[in-house]
Scaffold this active site. Structure first.
Site, PDB file in Angstrom:
ATOM      1  N   ASP A  72      58.776  48.193   8.957  1.00  0.00           N
ATOM      2  CA  ASP A  72      58.492  46.668   8.573  1.00  0.00           C
ATOM      3  C   ASP A  72      59.487  45.850   7.750  1.00  0.00           C
ATOM      4  O   ASP A  72      59.880  44.913   8.102  1.00  0.00           O
ATOM      5  CB  ASP A  72      57.247  46.693   7.710  1.00  0.00           C
ATOM      6  N   ASP A  84      54.636  40.573  46.920  1.00  0.00           N
ATOM      7  CA  ASP A  84      54.200  42.055  46.646  1.00  0.00           C
ATOM      8  C   ASP A  84      54.888  42.550  45.205  1.00  0.00           C
ATOM      9  O   ASP A  84      55.857  43.076  45.379  1.00  0.00           O
ATOM     10  CB  ASP A  84      54.793  42.912  47.892  1.00  0.00           C
ATOM     11  N   CYS A 138      28.846  73.083  42.986  1.00  0.00           N
ATOM     12  CA  CYS A 138      29.851  72.759  43.550  1.00  0.00           C
ATOM     13  C   CYS A 138      30.905  72.299  42.606  1.00  0.00           C
ATOM     14  O   CYS A 138      30.880  71.307  42.147  1.00  0.00           O
ATOM     15  CB  CYS A 138      29.706  71.727  44.699  1.00  0.00           C
ATOM     16  N   CYS A 158      30.925  74.167  52.846  1.00  0.00           N
ATOM     17  CA  CYS A 158      31.822  73.667  51.770  1.00  0.00           C
ATOM     18  C   CYS A 158      32.703  74.515  51.407  1.00  0.00           C
ATOM     19  O   CYS A 158      32.759  75.792  51.087  1.00  0.00           O
ATOM     20  CB  CYS A 158      31.117  73.390  50.854  1.00  0.00           C
ATOM     21  N   LYS A 180      51.872  35.893  50.142  1.00  0.00           N
ATOM     22  CA  LYS A 180      51.571  37.021  49.132  1.00  0.00           C
ATOM     23  C   LYS A 180      52.596  37.780  48.652  1.00  0.00           C
ATOM     24  O   LYS A 180      52.999  38.549  49.431  1.00  0.00           O
ATOM     25  CB  LYS A 180      50.374  37.632  49.787  1.00  0.00           C
ATOM     26  N   TYR A 186      51.555  30.792  40.969  1.00  0.00           N
ATOM     27  CA  TYR A 186      50.483  30.456  42.167  1.00  0.00           C
ATOM     28  C   TYR A 186      49.173  30.224  41.368  1.00  0.00           C
ATOM     29  O   TYR A 186      48.468  30.072  42.505  1.00  0.00           O
ATOM     30  CB  TYR A 186      50.693  31.487  43.202  1.00  0.00           C
ATOM     31  N   GLU A 229      49.977  30.237  51.524  1.00  0.00           N
ATOM     32  CA  GLU A 229      51.405  30.539  50.891  1.00  0.00           C
ATOM     33  C   GLU A 229      51.617  32.240  50.905  1.00  0.00           C
ATOM     34  O   GLU A 229      50.453  32.956  51.002  1.00  0.00           O
ATOM     35  CB  GLU A 229      51.220  30.209  49.389  1.00  0.00           C
ATOM     36  N   SER A 235      40.895  40.406  42.134  1.00  0.00           N
ATOM     37  CA  SER A 235      41.663  40.250  43.346  1.00  0.00           C
ATOM     38  C   SER A 235      41.551  39.645  44.406  1.00  0.00           C
ATOM     39  O   SER A 235      40.598  38.644  44.289  1.00  0.00           O
ATOM     40  CB  SER A 235      41.563  41.919  43.532  1.00  0.00           C
ATOM     41  N   LEU A 236      41.906  39.732  45.594  1.00  0.00           N
ATOM     42  CA  LEU A 236      41.499  39.053  46.927  1.00  0.00           C
ATOM     43  C   LEU A 236      40.752  39.619  47.568  1.00  0.00           C
ATOM     44  O   LEU A 236      41.293  40.736  48.161  1.00  0.00           O
ATOM     45  CB  LEU A 236      42.923  38.330  47.366  1.00  0.00           C
ATOM     46  N   GLU A 292      53.410  35.989  39.995  1.00  0.00           N
ATOM     47  CA  GLU A 292      53.767  37.328  40.336  1.00  0.00           C
ATOM     48  C   GLU A 292      55.192  37.534  39.884  1.00  0.00           C
ATOM     49  O   GLU A 292      56.136  36.868  40.022  1.00  0.00           O
ATOM     50  CB  GLU A 292      53.739  37.424  41.743  1.00  0.00           C
ATOM     51  N   CYS A 334      32.485  75.849  47.634  1.00  0.00           N
ATOM     52  CA  CYS A 334      31.336  76.587  46.942  1.00  0.00           C
ATOM     53  C   CYS A 334      30.785  77.501  47.916  1.00  0.00           C
ATOM     54  O   CYS A 334      29.950  78.018  47.617  1.00  0.00           O
ATOM     55  CB  CYS A 334      30.523  75.498  46.188  1.00  0.00           C
ATOM     56  N   ASP A 360      56.648  53.646   8.223  1.00  0.00           N
ATOM     57  CA  ASP A 360      56.266  52.456   8.804  1.00  0.00           C
ATOM     58  C   ASP A 360      56.740  51.523   7.738  1.00  0.00           C
ATOM     59  O   ASP A 360      57.230  50.426   8.190  1.00  0.00           O
ATOM     60  CB  ASP A 360      54.914  52.527   8.778  1.00  0.00           C
ATOM     61  N   ALA A 361      56.979  51.788   6.601  1.00  0.00           N
ATOM     62  CA  ALA A 361      57.340  50.613   5.630  1.00  0.00           C
ATOM     63  C   ALA A 361      58.957  50.326   5.657  1.00  0.00           C
ATOM     64  O   ALA A 361      59.128  48.888   5.791  1.00  0.00           O
ATOM     65  CB  ALA A 361      57.305  51.218   4.256  1.00  0.00           C
ATOM     66  N   CYS A 393      28.540  68.603  51.592  1.00  0.00           N
ATOM     67  CA  CYS A 393      28.305  69.727  50.753  1.00  0.00           C
ATOM     68  C   CYS A 393      26.895  69.670  50.121  1.00  0.00           C
ATOM     69  O   CYS A 393      26.567  68.765  49.399  1.00  0.00           O
ATOM     70  CB  CYS A 393      29.179  70.033  49.664  1.00  0.00           C
ATOM     71  N   LYS A 442      43.896  29.374  50.207  1.00  0.00           N
ATOM     72  CA  LYS A 442      42.962  29.033  49.200  1.00  0.00           C
ATOM     73  C   LYS A 442      42.314  27.652  49.745  1.00  0.00           C
ATOM     74  O   LYS A 442      43.122  26.935  50.046  1.00  0.00           O
ATOM     75  CB  LYS A 442      43.849  28.817  47.706  1.00  0.00           C
ATOM     76  N   LYS A 472      46.532  39.875  55.812  1.00  0.00           N
ATOM     77  CA  LYS A 472      47.538  40.937  55.549  1.00  0.00           C
ATOM     78  C   LYS A 472      48.396  41.148  56.871  1.00  0.00           C
ATOM     79  O   LYS A 472      48.038  40.692  57.835  1.00  0.00           O
ATOM     80  CB  LYS A 472      46.701  42.252  55.307  1.00  0.00           C
ATOM     81  N   ARG A 474      47.928  42.327  34.551  1.00  0.00           N
ATOM     82  CA  ARG A 474      46.282  42.166  35.039  1.00  0.00           C
ATOM     83  C   ARG A 474      45.681  43.368  34.478  1.00  0.00           C
ATOM     84  O   ARG A 474      44.313  43.131  34.138  1.00  0.00           O
ATOM     85  CB  ARG A 474      46.579  42.426  36.381  1.00  0.00           C
TER      86      ARG A 474
HETATM   87  S1  IVH Z   1      46.100  33.991  43.992  1.00  0.00           S
HETATM   88  C1  IVH Z   1      41.710  34.745  42.084  1.00  0.00           C
HETATM   89  N1  IVH Z   1      48.314  33.924  45.366  1.00  0.00           N
HETATM   90  O1  IVH Z   1      47.716  39.525  45.008  1.00  0.00           O
HETATM   91  C2  IVH Z   1      42.860  35.389  42.484  1.00  0.00           C
HETATM   92  N2  IVH Z   1      47.625  36.301  44.439  1.00  0.00           N
HETATM   93  O2  IVH Z   1      44.994  41.156  46.037  1.00  0.00           O
HETATM   94  C3  IVH Z   1      43.960  34.684  42.338  1.00  0.00           C
HETATM   95  N3  IVH Z   1      49.149  37.785  44.873  1.00  0.00           N
HETATM   96  O3  IVH Z   1      46.086  40.049  41.986  1.00  0.00           O
HETATM   97  C4  IVH Z   1      45.063  35.418  42.934  1.00  0.00           C
HETATM   98  N4  IVH Z   1      50.687  36.659  45.675  1.00  0.00           N
HETATM   99  O4  IVH Z   1      48.707  39.964  42.036  1.00  0.00           O
HETATM  100  C5  IVH Z   1      47.401  34.838  44.605  1.00  0.00           C
HETATM  101  N5  IVH Z   1      50.086  33.950  46.180  1.00  0.00           N
HETATM  102  C6  IVH Z   1      49.337  34.267  45.750  1.00  0.00           C
HETATM  103  C7  IVH Z   1      49.584  35.742  45.622  1.00  0.00           C
HETATM  104  C8  IVH Z   1      48.689  36.686  44.852  1.00  0.00           C
HETATM  105  C9  IVH Z   1      50.540  37.692  45.259  1.00  0.00           C
HETATM  106  C10 IVH Z   1      48.561  38.953  44.196  1.00  0.00           C
HETATM  107  C11 IVH Z   1      48.013  38.853  42.719  1.00  0.00           C
HETATM  108  C12 IVH Z   1      46.419  39.435  43.178  1.00  0.00           C
HETATM  109  C13 IVH Z   1      46.646  40.158  44.130  1.00  0.00           C
HETATM  110  C14 IVH Z   1      45.280  40.134  44.863  1.00  0.00           C
END
Ligand code: IVH
Length: 708
Positions: free
Chosen positions: A47, A130, A453, A429, A128, A236, A126, A92-93, A184, A432, A43-44, A447, A300, A324, A149
């Protein structure tokens, strides 16, 4: 060798060469330390080398590389990355799957805010993206850290890696003093193809899709690997800010673009749900030619003041939703139906499929829901798929939407083998051999073996260690199964006595693949770390049917500590309205008959309760600390709303009171502190008067919480 020369004497060329050497040596040391568990230097020494690297960069700032070892903050802990707590949780959404869900989204917001159907209400729409979300924290215009996240509350520190992404500015001018930008990280289709070709040639990992490639590339312990991967970033959203970015979502995004962030060009401002759906269709048409993966459109509320009034449910905002894209479909052969037994004993049929690619991902398992679904009926007995049943050997349609579990949707009777038999759902079951029963009104056969079980025991323990529960680093589903098979774990409490028992059985453990003294030590430390646990997580971890994360959080906020909750639930008498414990439980806003019954039943079962007691003895369960205790006059108080509220809806009043640390109850009792009574208040006001409970009107309430 340049190493001998002191930093002050290095020429620029020597400095360049030395930085290169240091990045290789430190990179190797990192890899040896993190991935191979066999540090090559002390470690030394590590560093000292890092310090030398820093000094050279200070003298020759122009030589500092984005992926420099000095950007790797500290030495990462044993599990790879340091943790960063999200001051504003990363949520999440909620999802919308069709146009009517979008209308419902608009309607429910209006209802919550008390808006008429004519009142103006604007949204942004807007794509989403991936990919994977990332939070970038800037202080005084400088990027100070970047976090994934994680579980939404705590993420991983990937700062060094984020600095290698060209779309992420390392400094900003004209930004608020503190600004956390969220967005993202993703990889384009063309970059993904090139990367996979390279990986295949070099015998490296080939990724299933661009999202996995982006995630794998960002989560590299060696930032120079991330630097070699073509990652991109769209901003975003935002987390903590020292001053508001704007008054609307639209302007806030424009501000982020002005600050130098890439924002999505397909963002639109829409006046009503109809326009949202039109923009969704517009984006869907362009989806195939965008050059990167998107899996829906996010809507939003535009007005940020309204966003803040709407606030959040336990894991999703009320002011946004993801619409979606429809699922992807494919046909394949159903090779077998297996039955899996879950933590609550549910028998779930799983389709084993001839592997087929559905939307870029190879699928070989899919859910068949339950026995009615296989037989061609819904839970109410009505026919589905025109009453067609599903049999082993059938040609079936599989669909996959985003990251949800693939499902078997349809069956082609023209391709049914001549000798096929209807599927016989087991009545015992498979794990079990206890009887598997269906209660009236329940679509699921369960079950009846309970804790005899083995499948239920293992599944409960998997739930116990899962992310939203104890989340023990290094103890996942696979390890739980292995330890159960080897006899180390029979119940959750056993996890916490592993260290003691392993001291004697270490040899045995070492014989198992993948375990050494060091890795076992790491695991025990990770377990010890989790002895301290919040009350809500603890309740959730018990895996009681109908008690999910939301319910656990309601219970924790109501009872505040474990002894109070245990006393109340163990003494409650189901369906006895004269029983104070039962009435109190049911009076918690959000707790219904079904959940209360399930909870009390679990605590009344002797074996179950003893198992919980053994577990509690190993833990340090944290009491709930009421938020804003110091500034809020209603923190810790029990408040009941009754009658008509005129300035806000009941839902908003309740959410606001809870944010200020109050408990909101549905009925007046001796425990009520404040009754907020609007016009038309009836029996509750009378009862409050009898009990001498403080009663105020809506304006009185608003005055009490003003400015908070
Ligand atoms: S807004 C409070 N906008 O989707 C939530 N999320 O299923 C703010 N994502 O964890 C998120 N595109 O990783 C927002 N245009 C977009 C997005 C987006 C992808 C993802 C994001 C979030 C997940 C939720």
């Amino acid at each position: 060798m340049t190493h001998e020369i002191s930093v002050g004497d290095l020429t620029k060329d020597q400095a360049r060469a030395e930085l290169k050497r240091l990045s290789i040596v430190l990179g190797k040391a990192n890899l040896a330390y993190h991935s191979e568990d066999s540090p090559e230097i002390s470690d030394a020494q590590y560093d000292a080398l890092k310090e030398r690297n820093l000094e050279i960069e200070k003298r020759f700032p122009e030589l500092e590389k984005a992926a420099s070892p000095s950007h790797q903050v500290g030495a990462a802990p044993s599990d790879g990355f340091q943790k960063i707590e999200h001051i504003v949780p990363m949520l999440s959404l909620g999802n919308a799957f069709d146009d009517s869900d979008v209308l419902d989204f608009d309607t429910s917001i209006r209802k919550y805010l008390g808006f008429t159907s004519e009142a103006p209400l604007e949204f942004t729409a807007e794509p989403k993206i991936d990919g994977l979300s990332l939070a970038l924290r800037y202080e005084k215009g400088r990027l100070i850290h970047a976090a994934t996240r994680g579980d939404g509350k705590v993420g991983e520190n990937v700062t060094a890696n984020a600095r290698t992404i060209t779309d992420i500015p390392s400094s900003l001018s004209g930004a608020p003093e503190t600004l956390e930008v969220r967005g993202e990280v993703y990889m384009s289709h063309s970059d993904f193809e090139i990367l996979n070709e390279k990986q295949a040639k070099a015998g490296g990992k080939v990724f299933a899709n661009p999202r996995n490639a982006a995630a794998g590339s960002l989560r590299q312990l060696d930032a120079s690997v991330t630097a070699s991967r073509p990652l991109k970033f769209f901003a975003y959203a935002w987390g903590q800010v020292s001053e508001p970015l704007a008054k609307t979502q639209w302007d806030a995004i424009a501000r982020l673009a002005d600050l130098g962030f890439a924002t999505n060009p397909l963002t639109a401002l829409c006046q009503d749900p109809q326009r949202l759906v039109e923009h969704y269709q517009n984006i869907e048409v362009q989806r195939a030619t965008l050059g990167y993966d998107i899996d829906g459109v996010v809507y939003k509320v535009n007005d940020l003041a309204l966003q803040s009034r709407l606030g959040f449910r336990s894991t999703t905002p009320r002011w946004a939703i993801a619409h979606k894209f429809p699922a992807e479909l494919a046909w394949t052969r159903l090779e077998a139906i297996d039955i899996q037994v879950g933590r609550t004993g549910a028998l779930s049929p799983v389709a084993r499929l001839h592997p087929v690619t559905v939307g870029g991902v190879v699928v070989s398992n899919a859910t068949l829901h339950n026995e009615d679904y296989i037989a061609g009926r819904d839970s109410k007995g009505a026919t589905i798929r025109d009453g067609k049943d599903i049999r082993v050997g059938d040609w079936v349609q599989v669909y996959r939407a985003g990251d949800v579990i693939p499902k078997v949707a349809d069956v082609d009777l023209n391709k049914r083998p001549a000798k096929s038999e209807p599927y016989q759902f087991p009545e015992v079951c498979p794990e079990c051999q206890s009887e598997a029963l269906r209660e009236p009104g329940d679509a699921v056969r369960r079950c009846s073996g309970g804790l005899i079980c083995p499948a239920q025991i293992v599944e409960r323990m998997k739930h116990f260690v899962s992310r939203a529960a104890f989340d023990i680093e290094g103890l996942g589903a696979k390890q739980v199964e292995q330890f159960f098979e080897d006899g180390w774990l029979k119940e959750p409490a056993d996890i916490f006595t592993l260290r003691d028992r392993f001291e004697t059985g270490l040899q045995q453990l070492k014989n198992r693949e993948g375990w050494g003294e060091k890795s076992a030590g790491k695991l025990f430390d990770a377990i010890d770390d989790k002895r301290r646990i919040s009350l809500d997580r603890f309740i959730f971890s018990l895996g009681i049917r109908h008690v999910g994360e939301g319910a656990a959080s309601l219970l924790a906020r109501h009872y505040l500590d474990w002894p109070a909750l245990k006393t109340a639930v163990s003494n409650a008498r189901i369906n006895d309205s004269d029983d104070e414990f039962w009435s109190e439980l049911l009076a918690i806003d959000g707790v219904g008959q079904v959940m209360a019954t399930s909870l009390v039943t679990a605590f009344h079962q002797e074996t179950e309760r003893q198992s919980i007691d053994r577990l509690v003895a190993q833990l340090n369960i944290q009491n709930v600390v009421q938020p804003m205790l110091s500034g809020s006059p209603v923190a810790g108080k029990t408040v009941v709303f009754t009658g008509t509220l005129e300035k806000m809806t009941r839902a908003e009043a309740k959410a606001r009171a809870e944010t200020l640390g109050a408990k909101v109850s549905g009925s007046v009792s001796s425990k009520t502190d404040i009754l907020v009574a609007g016009p038309g208040a009836g029996s509750k006001a009378k009862r409050a008067a009898e009990l001498g409970v403080e009663t105020i009107d809506e304006d009185g309430w608003l005055a009490m919480i003003e400015g908070l």
